[in-house]
Write an enzyme that holds these catalytic residues in place. Structure first.
Site, PDB file in Angstrom:
ATOM      1  N   SER A 125       0.827  -1.212   0.000  1.00 45.45           N
ATOM      2  CA  SER A 125       0.000   0.000   0.000  1.00 45.45           C
ATOM      3  C   SER A 125       0.864   1.267   0.000  1.00 45.45           C
ATOM      4  O   SER A 125       1.613   1.471  -0.946  1.00 45.45           O
ATOM      5  CB  SER A 125      -0.968  -0.053   1.177  1.00 45.45           C
ATOM      6  OG  SER A 125      -1.961   0.914   0.995  1.00 45.45           O
ATOM      7  N   MET A 126       0.799   2.109   1.025  1.00 50.56           N
ATOM      8  CA  MET A 126       1.699   3.266   1.033  1.00 50.56           C
ATOM      9  C   MET A 126       3.160   2.818   1.072  1.00 50.56           C
ATOM     10  O   MET A 126       4.038   3.572   0.645  1.00 50.56           O
ATOM     11  CB  MET A 126       1.388   4.182   2.218  1.00 50.56           C
ATOM     12  CG  MET A 126       0.152   5.039   2.018  1.00 50.56           C
ATOM     13  SD  MET A 126       0.120   6.383   3.221  1.00 50.56           S
ATOM     14  CE  MET A 126      -1.575   6.972   2.991  1.00 50.56           C
ATOM     15  N   TRP A 178      -0.263   2.240  -3.149  1.00 53.24           N
ATOM     16  CA  TRP A 178      -1.064   3.480  -3.066  1.00 53.24           C
ATOM     17  C   TRP A 178      -0.116   4.654  -3.194  1.00 53.24           C
ATOM     18  O   TRP A 178       0.911   4.711  -2.513  1.00 53.24           O
ATOM     19  CB  TRP A 178      -1.780   3.541  -1.727  1.00 53.24           C
ATOM     20  CG  TRP A 178      -2.754   4.674  -1.554  1.00 53.24           C
ATOM     21  CD1 TRP A 178      -4.104   4.622  -1.710  1.00 53.24           C
ATOM     22  CD2 TRP A 178      -2.450   6.024  -1.148  1.00 53.24           C
ATOM     23  NE1 TRP A 178      -4.671   5.846  -1.444  1.00 53.24           N
ATOM     24  CE2 TRP A 178      -3.681   6.733  -1.098  1.00 53.24           C
ATOM     25  CE3 TRP A 178      -1.276   6.703  -0.840  1.00 53.24           C
ATOM     26  CZ2 TRP A 178      -3.769   8.077  -0.741  1.00 53.24           C
ATOM     27  CZ3 TRP A 178      -1.357   8.053  -0.493  1.00 53.24           C
ATOM     28  CH2 TRP A 178      -2.593   8.723  -0.442  1.00 53.24           C
ATOM     29  N   ASP A 238      -9.759  -4.397  -4.776  1.00 51.55           N
ATOM     30  CA  ASP A 238      -9.188  -3.344  -3.917  1.00 51.55           C
ATOM     31  C   ASP A 238     -10.050  -2.091  -4.003  1.00 51.55           C
ATOM     32  O   ASP A 238     -10.153  -1.466  -5.065  1.00 51.55           O
ATOM     33  CB  ASP A 238      -7.751  -3.052  -4.359  1.00 51.55           C
ATOM     34  CG  ASP A 238      -6.970  -2.232  -3.332  1.00 51.55           C
ATOM     35  OD1 ASP A 238      -7.594  -1.457  -2.588  1.00 51.55           O
ATOM     36  OD2 ASP A 238      -5.730  -2.385  -3.295  1.00 51.55           O
ATOM     37  N   HIS A 284      -7.410  -5.225  -0.885  1.00 50.81           N
ATOM     38  CA  HIS A 284      -6.261  -4.388  -0.547  1.00 50.81           C
ATOM     39  C   HIS A 284      -5.352  -5.088   0.459  1.00 50.81           C
ATOM     40  O   HIS A 284      -4.139  -4.848   0.485  1.00 50.81           O
ATOM     41  CB  HIS A 284      -6.757  -3.059   0.028  1.00 50.81           C
ATOM     42  CG  HIS A 284      -5.670  -2.075   0.288  1.00 50.81           C
ATOM     43  ND1 HIS A 284      -4.882  -1.564  -0.719  1.00 50.81           N
ATOM     44  CD2 HIS A 284      -5.216  -1.510   1.447  1.00 50.81           C
ATOM     45  CE1 HIS A 284      -4.001  -0.716  -0.193  1.00 50.81           C
ATOM     46  NE2 HIS A 284      -4.180  -0.673   1.115  1.00 50.81           N
TER      47      HIS A 284
HETATM   48  O1  9J3 Z   1      -1.167   2.169   3.094  1.00 52.23           O
HETATM   49  C1  9J3 Z   1      -2.362   2.125   2.760  1.00 52.23           C
HETATM   50  O2  9J3 Z   1      -3.149   1.216   3.132  1.00 52.23           O
HETATM   51  C2  9J3 Z   1      -2.852   3.279   1.935  1.00 52.23           C
HETATM   52  C3  9J3 Z   1      -4.298   3.299   1.758  1.00 52.23           C
HETATM   53  C4  9J3 Z   1      -4.942   4.386   2.562  1.00 52.23           C
HETATM   54  O3  9J3 Z   1      -5.320   4.175   3.682  1.00 52.23           O
HETATM   55  O4  9J3 Z   1      -5.045   5.588   1.974  1.00 52.23           O
HETATM   56  C5  9J3 Z   1      -5.912   6.535   2.585  1.00 52.23           C
HETATM   57  C6  9J3 Z   1      -5.165   7.750   2.954  1.00 52.23           C
END
Ligand code: 9J3
Ligand code: ZN
Length: 312
Positions: A181-182, A206, A227, A259
């Site tokens: 994700s991030m 992300w 996702d 996700h």
């Molecule tokens: O690291 C992630 O799960 C990014 C997804 C997220 O929560 O983005 C919203 C700011």
């Protein structure tokens, strides 16, 4: 091939007496040993490829060996306190226990937003047992954004190769990054800022930056068809399509996935991550068979895009 145990002599696959050699059982033990040695020499047996590729580690792979829960190397781990490092939040280093096979490539892995290393911990022993040093990290704060996570992945790699207790086991020229994700967005940031990285694998990444033409590191992006947090249409897919078309790149969209699929042990993520890391960190073309021709859609693969053959 049998599933490998976590002990023994990982560089050599077990030699089973095949039909042509069964008659040798009648011979004296010394004669058998000589015959086996001659046979392996003539066939270019274990070790024959080492001179061709100094980075090749472990026995020849099979579909079952890259799908297995553990690879051929026994794994040890050591915890790195956040208090002992700067630029990232500490973590856990997973590494092949034996020093008998020389140095290994290394990979740092970042969790996602609000997550800690525990959310990606399964990748530590899964990848290290195939012959990598794997550093699953904590971030400085769980709310850090992708650009920060990218810098933290690089700080973790620098710690790993320059100061960690396993630095002598690592080939510092063979490094990669992964993240969820991030943290996956961070792995793109890390590759953009450090082109010497040999592989990047963002997992359901992300990022607000949708375009990645600057990346020169071979990159395998995992998306998930279900996702809703980082929808592939606005994250993984544009990240993939904006990578240079000349780059070794791939996009694997997981079928029936969310996700958070990368937060649990997953054989499809493991087998293609192992293949990508082996192919591009170790230059190990024995793994090309799992990447080319491009994998077909299946129960676990919604879609796979990429270039074949690979060029680097
Ligand atoms: O690291 C992630 O799960 C990014 C997804 C997220 O929560 O983005 C919203 C700011
Ligand atoms: Zn961009």
């Amino acid at each position: 091939m049998q599933q490998h145990t976590r002990t023994g002599t990982p560089h050599r696959a077990p030699v089973h007496p095949g039909p042509a050699r069964r008659g040798a059982r009648r011979l004296a033990g010394a004669a058998v040993a000589i015959a086996a040695t001659v046979g392996l020499t003539l066939l270019g047996g274990p070790g024959a490829h080492a001179a061709d590729n100094p980075y090749e580690r472990g026995p020849a792979p099979t579909t079952s060996s890259i799908e297995a829960l553990r690879g051929p190397y026994a794994v040890s781990e050591t915890s790195v306190s956040s208090l002992a490092v700067t630029g990232f939040g500490g973590g856990t280093i997973y590494y092949p226990t034996s020093t008998g096979d020389g140095t290994f490539g290394a990979v740092a892995v970042s969790p996602g937003y609000t997550g800690t290393q525990s959310s990606i911990a399964w990748l530590g022993p899964r990848l290290a047992s195939q012959g990598f040093v794997v550093f699953t990290i904590d971030t400085l704060t769980t709310l850090d954004q992708p650009d920060s996570r990218g810098r933290q992945l690089l700080a973790a790699l620098d710690y790993l190769t320059e100061r960690s207790s396993v630095r002598g086991r690592i080939d510092a020229s063979r490094l990669g990054v992964m993240g969820h994700s991030m943290g996956g967005g961070g792995s793109l940031e890390a590759a953009k800022s450090r082109p010497s990285l040999q592989a990047a694998i963002p997992l359901t990444p992300w990022n607000l930056d949708k375009t990645w033409p600057e990346i020169t590191t071979p990159t395998l992006i995992f998306g998930a068809d279900g996702d809703t947090i980082a929808p592939v249409a606005s994250h993984a897919e544009p990240f993939y399509t904006t990578l240079p078309s000349s780059l070794d790149r791939a996009y694997l969209e997981l079928n029936n996935a969310t996700h958070f699929t990368p937060n649990s042990s997953n054989t499809t993520i493991a087998k293609y991550s192992i293949s990508w890391l082996k192919r591009f960190i170790d230059n190990d073309t024995r793994y090309e068979q799992f990447l080319c021709p491009l994998p077909r859609p299946s129960l676990t693969i919604d879609e796979y895009r990429g270039n074949c053959p690979h060029t680097s």
